[in-house]
Structure formats: C-alpha cells, structure tokens
Design a protein around this motif. Structure first.
Motif, PDB file in Angstrom:
ATOM      1  N   ILE A  62       0.680  -0.921  -0.103  1.00  0.00           N
ATOM      2  CA  ILE A  62       0.217  -0.147   0.005  1.00  0.00           C
ATOM      3  C   ILE A  62       0.682   1.174   0.041  1.00  0.00           C
ATOM      4  O   ILE A  62       1.779   1.703   0.017  1.00  0.00           O
ATOM      5  CB  ILE A  62      -0.989   0.136   1.041  1.00  0.00           C
ATOM      6  CG1 ILE A  62      -0.189   0.100   2.651  1.00  0.00           C
ATOM      7  CG2 ILE A  62      -2.001  -1.419   1.151  1.00  0.00           C
ATOM      8  CD1 ILE A  62      -1.091   0.397   3.830  1.00  0.00           C
ATOM      9  N   THR A  63       0.441   2.468  -0.215  1.00  0.00           N
ATOM     10  CA  THR A  63       1.225   3.779  -0.580  1.00  0.00           C
ATOM     11  C   THR A  63       2.089   3.575   0.683  1.00  0.00           C
ATOM     12  O   THR A  63       1.164   4.257   2.385  1.00  0.00           O
ATOM     13  CB  THR A  63       0.459   4.843  -0.274  1.00  0.00           C
ATOM     14  OG1 THR A  63      -0.892   4.641  -1.540  1.00  0.00           O
ATOM     15  CG2 THR A  63       1.168   6.240  -0.811  1.00  0.00           C
ATOM     16  N   PRO A  64       3.026   4.380   1.222  1.00  0.00           N
ATOM     17  CA  PRO A  64       3.912   4.306   2.605  1.00  0.00           C
ATOM     18  C   PRO A  64       3.691   5.446   3.815  1.00  0.00           C
ATOM     19  O   PRO A  64       3.087   5.876   2.819  1.00  0.00           O
ATOM     20  CB  PRO A  64       5.563   4.295   1.194  1.00  0.00           C
ATOM     21  CG  PRO A  64       5.338   4.206   0.222  1.00  0.00           C
ATOM     22  CD  PRO A  64       4.036   4.302  -0.183  1.00  0.00           C
ATOM     23  N   THR A  65       3.620   4.660   4.594  1.00  0.00           N
ATOM     24  CA  THR A  65       4.034   5.874   5.461  1.00  0.00           C
ATOM     25  C   THR A  65       4.717   5.432   7.146  1.00  0.00           C
ATOM     26  O   THR A  65       4.983   4.899   6.221  1.00  0.00           O
ATOM     27  CB  THR A  65       2.583   5.188   6.254  1.00  0.00           C
ATOM     28  OG1 THR A  65       2.720   4.481   6.684  1.00  0.00           O
ATOM     29  CG2 THR A  65       0.883   4.953   5.693  1.00  0.00           C
ATOM     30  N   PRO A  66       4.908   6.699   7.529  1.00  0.00           N
ATOM     31  CA  PRO A  66       6.066   6.399   8.288  1.00  0.00           C
ATOM     32  C   PRO A  66       5.829   5.397   9.402  1.00  0.00           C
ATOM     33  O   PRO A  66       7.257   5.347  10.022  1.00  0.00           O
ATOM     34  CB  PRO A  66       6.230   8.030   8.962  1.00  0.00           C
ATOM     35  CG  PRO A  66       4.987   8.725   8.107  1.00  0.00           C
ATOM     36  CD  PRO A  66       4.078   8.199   7.272  1.00  0.00           C
ATOM     37  N   ALA A  67       4.443   5.081   9.306  1.00  0.00           N
ATOM     38  CA  ALA A  67       4.333   3.626  10.700  1.00  0.00           C
ATOM     39  C   ALA A  67       5.177   1.988   9.793  1.00  0.00           C
ATOM     40  O   ALA A  67       5.248   1.513  10.539  1.00  0.00           O
ATOM     41  CB  ALA A  67       3.277   3.449  10.812  1.00  0.00           C
ATOM     42  N   GLY A  68       5.225   2.487   8.813  1.00  0.00           N
ATOM     43  CA  GLY A  68       6.751   1.742   7.967  1.00  0.00           C
ATOM     44  C   GLY A  68       5.367   0.411   7.644  1.00  0.00           C
ATOM     45  O   GLY A  68       4.869   0.063   7.892  1.00  0.00           O
ATOM     46  N   GLU A  69       6.022  -0.510   6.022  1.00  0.00           N
ATOM     47  CA  GLU A  69       5.104  -1.340   5.757  1.00  0.00           C
ATOM     48  C   GLU A  69       5.632  -2.749   5.610  1.00  0.00           C
ATOM     49  O   GLU A  69       4.847  -3.740   5.549  1.00  0.00           O
ATOM     50  CB  GLU A  69       4.329  -1.190   4.741  1.00  0.00           C
ATOM     51  CG  GLU A  69       3.086  -0.038   4.521  1.00  0.00           C
ATOM     52  CD  GLU A  69       3.722   1.571   4.597  1.00  0.00           C
ATOM     53  OE1 GLU A  69       4.846   1.814   4.321  1.00  0.00           O
ATOM     54  OE2 GLU A  69       2.932   2.037   5.853  1.00  0.00           O
ATOM     55  N   GLY A  70       6.524  -2.884   5.793  1.00  0.00           N
ATOM     56  CA  GLY A  70       7.619  -4.361   5.708  1.00  0.00           C
ATOM     57  C   GLY A  70       7.716  -4.657   4.623  1.00  0.00           C
ATOM     58  O   GLY A  70       7.791  -6.010   4.379  1.00  0.00           O
ATOM     59  N   LYS A  71       7.457  -3.975   3.048  1.00  0.00           N
ATOM     60  CA  LYS A  71       7.779  -5.079   1.650  1.00  0.00           C
ATOM     61  C   LYS A  71       9.207  -5.302   1.805  1.00  0.00           C
ATOM     62  O   LYS A  71       8.585  -7.770   1.187  1.00  0.00           O
ATOM     63  CB  LYS A  71       7.696  -4.152   0.847  1.00  0.00           C
ATOM     64  CG  LYS A  71       7.472  -3.923  -0.741  1.00  0.00           C
ATOM     65  CD  LYS A  71       6.677  -3.351  -0.949  1.00  0.00           C
ATOM     66  CE  LYS A  71       7.549  -2.067  -1.776  1.00  0.00           C
ATOM     67  NZ  LYS A  71       9.135  -2.019  -2.193  1.00  0.00           N
ATOM     68  N   SER A  72      10.726  -5.398   2.379  1.00  0.00           N
ATOM     69  CA  SER A  72      11.327  -6.450   1.722  1.00  0.00           C
ATOM     70  C   SER A  72      10.948  -7.381   2.821  1.00  0.00           C
ATOM     71  O   SER A  72      11.911  -8.716   2.393  1.00  0.00           O
ATOM     72  CB  SER A  72      12.783  -5.440   1.680  1.00  0.00           C
ATOM     73  OG  SER A  72      12.806  -4.549   1.027  1.00  0.00           O
ATOM     74  N   THR A  73      10.788  -7.560   4.145  1.00  0.00           N
ATOM     75  CA  THR A  73      10.925  -7.924   4.859  1.00  0.00           C
ATOM     76  C   THR A  73       9.935  -8.646   4.497  1.00  0.00           C
ATOM     77  O   THR A  73      10.195 -10.446   4.558  1.00  0.00           O
ATOM     78  CB  THR A  73      10.716  -7.359   6.741  1.00  0.00           C
ATOM     79  OG1 THR A  73      11.820  -5.985   7.009  1.00  0.00           O
ATOM     80  CG2 THR A  73      10.704  -8.313   7.692  1.00  0.00           C
TER      81      THR A  73
END
Length: 556
Positions: A62-73
């Motif tokens: 989803i659209t990135p936020t300062p909360a973090g999404e963890g795509k690479s992880t």
C-alpha cells in the motif's frame, strides 16, 4: 528483541559456494567476493537459456507511511516460508543506495528474522556495482565537457546539456553548481549539477540490459545534449559507450547472497522507484526464473509507483509474465491513512482502519487491472487487535481477495507459512493472464493520462508548457512508442504528499519531461520530486559506528 544488525551479525551463513550448489551452480561458475558473496558468471547465464521458467511473484505494498509496511521483510520472509515447504525458491531484490542508508531510511535488506546477509556489506559497498555505475556515468560527463573544450565538433549548445553528474550520497549542496571556472585551461564555464547515482540513466540501463551487447547499444542511445539546431547528441556520438560498458563489465553480473535461513538471493541493481523504474535487474530476474521454481521479487514503494513500473516497463521489455502478486499492508499504516498521527497508533481504532482501507482497496483494484491474482499480506504487530484485523478481512472478502497474516519479522519463514501456501495456491490456479496497462502505440500524453486516471484515480492531468513542448519533441524524434516512467511522490496516489488515503477529484500536474532513450522510457516530473535528495536534520549516519574489531553498529 535484538536490532536488525545484531540479528544479522549472529546469522549462521553458509559459504557462498554451498548456496550456489543448492541451485546446481558449480564453483567455477561464480566469481567470489569473499566468503559470503559472489557474482554469477555470464557463461552460466548463457548456459541456462533453454531451461524452463519458474513462477514469478511480485511483492508490493500500500502507499507508504512513516509507520512502515515491511515490503522487503515480507519478500524475504515469504521466500523463507516457501523454502520451508520444500520448494526451490530464490529472492530477487534491488541493491540499497548509500545515500538513503546514511540519510533517512537506514538499512534496506529486510528486517528482523527475514533479512538478506551479509547485511552490512549489502547496505554499504557490496560488490561495487553502484560505484561502477557512478564512474561510468561521470566518464560520460567528463567526455562531454572535454568535447566542448577540444573544439566542440558536434556543435553542442552548452545551454542544452541535459546530462548531469552523479554521486551515491544525499548532498543537496550539489544540486546546482557552476563548472569550468578558473580560466581557459579548466574547461567551458556552464551550469551543471549532481543527481544521486541510483537516479542515473546508467543504473536504469544496467537493470534493463540483457547482455553486454545490449548494454552497449543502450548506452550509445543516451541523449546528453542538443546541438544548436536542436538535434539530439548521444553518448554514441561521443564514442563513450565502449569504455562505459567496460567499466560495467562486473556490475552487469547478478550478485548471489543468502537469507538468514540460507535461501539463495540475487541482489542486483537499484534504480529509485519515485524517480526511475524501481526494479532489480532483468538479468537477475530472468536468471532466477531459470534456476528456481518460485522467484520472489519486489518493486519500490507502493503499488502505484513500483508495481505499475514493474508491469509497464520491466515486464514489457523483458517479456516477463508474473503469476501472482502479494500486497503488503499493516494495521498501523491503514490507521495513518485513516487520519491517525504516528504518535497514536498503539491504541485500538477500528474506525481509523476502516477509513484507511480505501487505500488498500484502490491498490487491489489496480492490480486486478493487470489480470493478476493477489493475496493481501498483513504484516502484523503485537498491538494489532482482532477487531482491527477483522476490518481488513471483511474488506478483502468484499473484493474477493485472500488474506494472510505475516509474522516473518519475528519468526522468519515459519511466520510466513500461511502466506506461502496461499501464494503457491494462487500460482497453481493459473488465474494469471498478465497484460500491460497501455499499448506502445498510444500517444505519450495519453499514456500519462491513463496511468494518472486509472492507477492514481486523478480526475484530470495538466501539462506545463515545458512538459508539452518536451513530449511533442520526443514524439517528433521518434520516441513516442516508449513507456512512461512517472516521477511522483511515494506518499500519495496524487502528486501532493499530504493527500493520504484515496484522494479523488484531484488534478495531476506534469511540470516537465525528460527522455531516457537508452533505458527506453520517458520520465514525467510531477510535484517537487528531487533527483538529488538531502540529508535530514538527524542523519542516520550519525548513529553508525564501527569498533576496533570491525563490528558495525547503528546501521539499522
């Protein structure tokens, strides 16, 4: 819990020859860079040409936020989960850039117990690929200015030079400079500037080239300036492509490393996703498909930037046929899209999750436009509540999309087994019927409008005079068939970073356009996107250190 770098430093890595052996690669077919890194030989890559392709899975977010999404992880953890199911799998990722590593972002090799290692090497100088790109780019800059100094036989107009210099560091002071000062012996005075190395067209070319000969052909097409009659001047006209390719002879080879669970990983190339096309190299992806049954790759930032460019640029040129997509989301990020500030994310707020779900839903709709099946991976945090998770389940059920909880940060591959099973099920369903968003023959403005309206949700697109003039010029020069690479903020579907969630009724403003003729796309500049970032008030570099034993700390 230990920090990412502490976890990485405790990893039990296999010698890289053993990682290669898992893929059936003999030691003589890799060029070792120490004990735990290697490059695949071009001879090996050529020998795999007749192998059947495995299944390509894209991980986006989803659209990135300062909360973090963890795509690479999630990408790394999914591969580890698939490996735990006794499947032959490879991760294919981009290389991190030193600039963001020392600036805001920190490390970029996954996180927790789903990382690629050796983490410090990958995040810092790795095998020297970005340095090679920097050097090849700046060689072309030097040859261009030398041509001016030595009589300007190509009749180059110094006011129409489009080729800047590059540096792999965030340094705002170099965005606009004057060169050639000091008198006649020191060059022709003119305005110049620096971009960050990963924004270089040379990086994009490296990532789209399929061989040394293709690399040279693409380098020769780079437009560096225009002459006094407004004709393009190319790197080939300066006879620079051979030397540039020679500098890139090692950089073109994909890099082999491993995950914390010893799953093979190819990490190669790193164009910025909000400036360039944001994907790892075609050579790495195509090679991975010949070596494994499942290839897990990612594209930069949210699906509106990374996935769109992966599909419409990389897949178009490399004839890739992805079989499934994983769309990563977090409860925390959805709350932010629902209007909650980062300081208030730990308290349950189902209403905010529901409000933020419009962002997830738009990304789901977009992926379906490419005729690809997908699963939503919820990267979970300890403070997520059942009610908040249920809100996501219900939204995905309405849209007919599977959901899987992912706890790969804390548990590694074991935390991604449910996601792994659902991805394999999607692949086995043969539901994918991939097609790009637009055909090559569509006019450049029409391509841009289609992306803006269908992917971003814009009501309209405006083109500044400079942009319209440039696009008309590119079409007149025969480049109208090229795909569009939108340079746009990663924080919004729009060109305004403050418009979170799913903005509607907005106008996308294209302020200018430039051509990457060697890479093979037209870059449209929107908003205030910078091709040379600056350091923040507190750079990540201030926290990085090394002790007497050579152990690095503070990287992430």
């Amino acid at each position: 819990m230990l920090s990412d770098i502490q976890i990485a430093q405790q990893a039990k890595m296999l010698p890289i020859v053993q990682v290669a052996a898992k893929l059936g690669i003999a030691e003589e077919n890799i060029d070792q860079y120490g004990r735990y890194k290697a490059k695949l030989s071009l001879g090996l890559i050529d020998s795999l040409a007749n192998n059947a392709d495995g299944n390509l899975i894209l991980v986006t977010a989803i659209t990135p936020t300062p909360a973090g999404e963890g795509k690479s992880t999630t990408t790394v953890g999914l591969a580890q989960g698939i490996a735990q199911l006794d499947k032959k799998v490879i991760v294919a990722l981009r290389e991190p850039s030193l600039g963001p590593c020392m600036g805001v972002k920190g490390g970029a090799a996954g996180g927790g117990y789903s990382q690629v290692v050796p983490m410090e090497d990958i995040n810092l100088h790795f095998t020297g690929d970005i340095h090679a790109v920097t050097t090849a780019h700046n060689l072309l800059s030097a040859m261009l200015d030398n041509h001016l100094q030595q009589g300007n036989g190509l009749n180059i107009d110094p006011r129409k030079i489009t080729w800047k210099r590059v540096l792999d560091m965030n340094d705002r002071a170099l965005r606009n400079i004057i060169i050639g000062l000091g008198g006649k012996a020191h060059g022709i005075p003119r305005e110049d500037g620096f971009d960050i190395s990963v924004a270089s067209e040379v990086m994009a070319i490296l990532c789209l080239a399929t061989s040394i000969s293709d690399l040279k052909a693409r380098l020769a097409k780079i437009i560096v300036a225009y002459d006094h009659q407004d004709n393009p001047v190319t790197a080939g006209m300066l006879n620079a492509q051979g030397a540039m390719a020679a500098l890139l002879k090692e950089a073109i080879k994909p890099n082999l490393v491993q995950t914390l669970e010893n799953v093979p990983a190819l990490i190669h190339g790193g164009p910025f996703a909000n400036i360039a096309h944001g994907c790892n190299s075609v050579m790495a992806t195509q090679t991975a498909l010949k070596l494994a049954d499942y290839v897990i790759t990612e594209a930069g930032f949210g699906a509106d930037l990374g996935a769109e460019k992966f599909f419409d640029i990389k897949c178009r040129y490399a004839n890739l046929k992805p079989k499934a997509v994983v769309l990563v989301a977090t409860v925390r990020a959805l709350k932010m899209h629902g209007g909650v500030p980062k300081t208030n994310l730990t308290s349950e707020n189902v209403a905010a999750v529901n409000a933020g779900l419009v962002n997830l839903e738009k990304h789901i709709e977009n992926i379906k436009k490419y005729n690809l099946p997908l699963v939503v991976a919820i990267n979970i945090f300890s403070q997520d509540t059942e009610a908040e998770l249920q809100a996501i389940y219900q939204a995905c059920e309405r849209l007919g999309v599977e959901v899987a909880l992912s706890d790969v940060f804390a548990q590694g591959g074991a935390g991604g087994l449910d996601l792994a099973r659902k991805v394999i099920k999607l692949v086995d369903s043969n539901a994918a019927n991939f097609q790009p968003l637009y055909p090559n023959e569509l006019a450049l403005k029409d391509k841009a409008t289609k992306i803006a309206q269908e992917i971003y949700g814009a009501k309209a697109v405006t083109f500044a005079k400079e942009a319209s003039t440039a696009l008309a010029k590119f079409e007149a020069l025969g480049y109208g068939h090229l795909p569009i690479c939108m340079a746009k903020t990663q924080y919004s579907f729009s060109d305004d970073a403050s418009l979170i969630g799913r903005p509607e009724g907005f106008t996308l403003n294209v302020r200018n356009a430039k051509i990457s003729a060697g890479a093979g796309f037209i870059v449209l500049l929107t908003g205030d996107i910078m091709t040379m970032p600056g350091l923040p008030k507190l750079p990540a570099a201030e926290k990085i250190d090394i002790d007497e034993s050579g152990v690095i700390s503070g990287l992430f």
